[in-house]
Design a protein around this motif. Structure first.
Motif, PDB file in Angstrom:
ATOM      1  N   THR A   1      62.910  47.409   0.192  1.00 18.42           N
ATOM      2  CA  THR A   1      62.292  46.771  -1.151  1.00 18.42           C
ATOM      3  C   THR A   1      63.329  46.189  -2.002  1.00 18.42           C
ATOM      4  OG1 THR A   1      60.622  48.861  -1.317  1.00 18.42           O
ATOM      5  CG2 THR A   1      60.939  47.250  -3.189  1.00 18.42           C
ATOM      6  N   VAL A   2      63.070  44.744  -2.141  1.00 16.52           N
ATOM      7  CA  VAL A   2      64.082  44.076  -2.713  1.00 16.52           C
ATOM      8  C   VAL A   2      63.940  44.181  -4.275  1.00 16.52           C
ATOM      9  CG1 VAL A   2      64.504  41.474  -3.183  1.00 16.52           C
ATOM     10  CG2 VAL A   2      63.229  42.212  -1.034  1.00 16.52           C
ATOM     11  N   SER A   3      65.090  44.554  -4.848  1.00 16.76           N
ATOM     12  CA  SER A   3      65.571  44.982  -5.906  1.00 16.76           C
ATOM     13  C   SER A   3      65.839  43.712  -7.016  1.00 16.76           C
ATOM     14  CB  SER A   3      66.753  45.787  -6.386  1.00 16.76           C
ATOM     15  OG  SER A   3      67.862  45.071  -6.048  1.00 16.76           O
ATOM     16  N   ASP A   4      65.573  43.897  -8.538  1.00 18.13           N
ATOM     17  CA  ASP A   4      65.751  42.917  -9.333  1.00 18.13           C
ATOM     18  C   ASP A   4      67.422  42.528  -9.063  1.00 18.13           C
ATOM     19  OD1 ASP A   4      63.375  42.870 -10.324  1.00 18.13           O
ATOM     20  OD2 ASP A   4      63.663  44.063 -11.913  1.00 18.13           O
ATOM     21  N   GLU A   5      68.124  43.419  -8.871  1.00 18.87           N
ATOM     22  CA  GLU A   5      69.801  43.112  -8.926  1.00 18.87           C
ATOM     23  C   GLU A   5      70.276  42.216  -7.707  1.00 18.87           C
ATOM     24  OE1 GLU A   5      73.794  43.185  -9.758  1.00 18.87           O
ATOM     25  OE2 GLU A   5      72.094  43.680 -10.981  1.00 18.87           O
ATOM     26  N   ALA A   6      69.638  42.433  -6.689  1.00 14.86           N
ATOM     27  CA  ALA A   6      69.745  41.889  -5.477  1.00 14.86           C
ATOM     28  C   ALA A   6      69.768  40.227  -5.395  1.00 14.86           C
ATOM     29  CB  ALA A   6      68.975  42.509  -4.204  1.00 14.86           C
ATOM     30  N   ILE A   7      68.709  39.980  -6.308  1.00 11.74           N
ATOM     31  CA  ILE A   7      68.278  38.582  -6.412  1.00 11.74           C
ATOM     32  C   ILE A   7      68.938  37.948  -7.713  1.00 11.74           C
ATOM     33  CG2 ILE A   7      66.535  36.670  -6.738  1.00 11.74           C
ATOM     34  CD1 ILE A   7      66.522  38.424  -4.181  1.00 11.74           C
ATOM     35  N   SER A   8      69.075  38.626  -8.865  1.00 15.12           N
ATOM     36  CA  SER A   8      69.551  37.930 -10.011  1.00 15.12           C
ATOM     37  C   SER A   8      71.242  37.972 -10.204  1.00 15.12           C
ATOM     38  CB  SER A   8      69.312  38.987 -11.408  1.00 15.12           C
ATOM     39  OG  SER A   8      69.699  40.295 -11.344  1.00 15.12           O
ATOM     40  N   SER A   9      71.802  38.713  -9.393  1.00 16.18           N
ATOM     41  CA  SER A   9      73.235  38.641  -9.226  1.00 16.18           C
ATOM     42  C   SER A   9      73.757  37.405  -8.410  1.00 16.18           C
ATOM     43  CB  SER A   9      73.717  39.879  -8.622  1.00 16.18           C
ATOM     44  OG  SER A   9      73.357  40.134  -7.260  1.00 16.18           O
ATOM     45  N   LEU A  10      73.033  36.693  -7.592  1.00 15.01           N
ATOM     46  CA  LEU A  10      73.374  35.494  -6.770  1.00 15.01           C
ATOM     47  C   LEU A  10      73.826  34.414  -7.720  1.00 15.01           C
ATOM     48  CD1 LEU A  10      70.986  35.857  -3.899  1.00 15.01           C
ATOM     49  CD2 LEU A  10      73.219  36.574  -3.972  1.00 15.01           C
ATOM     50  N   MET A  11      74.515  33.710  -7.321  1.00 14.38           N
ATOM     51  CA  MET A  11      74.968  32.375  -7.946  1.00 14.38           C
ATOM     52  C   MET A  11      73.994  31.614  -7.895  1.00 14.38           C
ATOM     53  SD  MET A  11      78.885  31.765  -6.551  1.00 14.38           S
ATOM     54  CE  MET A  11      78.903  30.191  -6.968  1.00 14.38           C
ATOM     55  N   MET A  12      73.824  30.467  -8.828  1.00 15.90           N
ATOM     56  CA  MET A  12      72.811  29.308  -8.681  1.00 15.90           C
ATOM     57  C   MET A  12      73.200  28.424  -7.510  1.00 15.90           C
ATOM     58  SD  MET A  12      70.008  28.077 -10.326  1.00 15.90           S
ATOM     59  CE  MET A  12      70.179  28.772 -11.880  1.00 15.90           C
ATOM     60  N   GLY A  13      72.170  28.123  -6.658  1.00 15.92           N
ATOM     61  CA  GLY A  13      72.205  27.298  -5.681  1.00 15.92           C
ATOM     62  C   GLY A  13      72.669  28.048  -4.464  1.00 15.92           C
ATOM     63  N   SER A  14      72.812  29.556  -4.372  1.00 19.85           N
ATOM     64  CA  SER A  14      73.254  30.047  -3.207  1.00 19.85           C
ATOM     65  C   SER A  14      72.315  29.990  -2.270  1.00 19.85           C
ATOM     66  CB  SER A  14      73.206  31.483  -3.723  1.00 19.85           C
ATOM     67  OG  SER A  14      73.721  32.465  -2.850  1.00 19.85           O
TER      68      SER A  14
END
Length: 329
Positions: A127-140
């Motif tokens: 299950t994809v967590s909020d943290e797994a997505i929100s922690s990525l750099m813009m343009g990643s």
């Protein structure tokens, strides 16, 4: 021969020193051997039910620290680091700064996939967590996962290795270790166990960090271990993957992921005598253009070729083609 008083005093001093300090357990040496333990405790003996520990360099390519003299037609200045390893011959056929500290970019995901296959189950649902997505750099670089999505480890590995999804990397890390930081600790443990002692990892995807680095030789060690797994080879050799998983609302999400490898995409031509099986790309500003490649010669001999910090994508593939032509026959 009789001892004089002088010698008697000397003997007494030596005996006193031995009694006071000579037989005490050393506490000032890290990971020191316990002199009172048996050889069995350190797996240094062999019994009917125990094999001798294997040597680290068994079946591995080893070589000196010197750079190769490039053959005619090799544009060595197209990249900072380059190498070709003849797997079966256990020979380094080309070496250019292979022990130099480099940034790996998304070639980091080779180790991430290796660990996921070692410790995970392909049918497990992540299950994809909020943290797994929100922690990525813009343009990643991502494969399009969103919080609440549910997909199998098998699907996540396709997203990781084909389109180099940093989101998939974080999801896999959390699945295996509970957090990205804990997974990074496991990455370093596994790298050390493979002999990749000049590497240090702080994330599962390869986004820039001063403390996230490797060498071409260490990447060879990691990649060589990974290609022993048929599932890993399946991922890196797949050109296109269509799949469907569910989002947070239980609705279907359809995805089509394409391999970033320029050879598999048909954007660049490999030499006629070489079959490109697959590999992993990587690109950041500090790492340059990177490629770790698994190929086979016309006789079926496997080769691992690595380029780090290529100047441009075109020069990266030009140099790789030159290396394959001259050093993988």
């Amino acid at each position: 021969m009789k001892c004089t008083n002088k010698y008697k005093i000397l003997i007494l001093v030596v005996l006193s020193l031995l009694l006071l300090g000579g037989c005490k357990e050393r506490t000032d040496v890290a990971d020191a051997y316990d002199v009172y333990a048996t050889s069995d405790s350190y797996a240094l003996t062999q019994t009917d039910s125990q094999e001798l520990p294997g040597l680290l360099a068994t079946d591995l390519c080893v070589g000196g620290t010197e750079n190769s003299t490039p053959a005619d037609g090799i544009n060595a200045d197209y990249a900072q680091t380059a190498a070709v390893f003849s797997v079966d011959d256990q020979e380094i056929t080309y070496a250019q700064n292979i022990y130099q500290k480099m940034y790996p970019a998304s070639t980091t995901k080779i180790l991430t996939a290796y660990i996921a296959l070692k410790y995970g189950k392909l049918d497990d649902v992540l299950t994809v967590s909020d943290e797994a997505i929100s922690s990525l750099m813009m343009g990643s670089s991502i494969c399009g996962l969103k919080p609440g999505d549910q997909l199998t480890l098998d699907q996540a590995l396709y997203g990781l290795m084909l389109c180099s999804g940093n989101d998939a990397a974080n999801v896999i890390a959390e699945y295996i270790s509970g957090s990205v930081d804990k997974f990074a600790e496991l990455m370093n443990q596994e790298a050390q166990a493979l002999g990749a002692t000049q590497s240090h990892f702080v994330n599962p995807h390869g986004l820039p960090d001063d403390n996230h680095y490797t060498t071409a030789y260490d990447l060879y060690l990691i990649f060589n271990a990974a290609v022993q797994n048929d599932d890993f080879v399946k991922y890196i050799s797949t050109k296109k993957y269509s799949t469907s998983y569910t989002d947070a609302n239980g609705d279907a999400v359809d995805q089509v992921w394409f391999n970033t490898n320029g050879y598999l995409k048909g954007r660049y031509d490999a030499p006629e005598n070489v079959t490109v099986v697959g590999g992993k790309t990587g690109t950041t500003d500090v790492a340059g253009n990177c490629l770790v490649l698994y190929s086979k010669s016309s006789s079926g001999k496997p080769y691992i070729s690595i380029i780090l910090k290529g100047n441009t994508k075109r020069e990266l593939y030009t140099l790789m083609t030159e290396l394959l032509t001259n050093y993988s026959n």
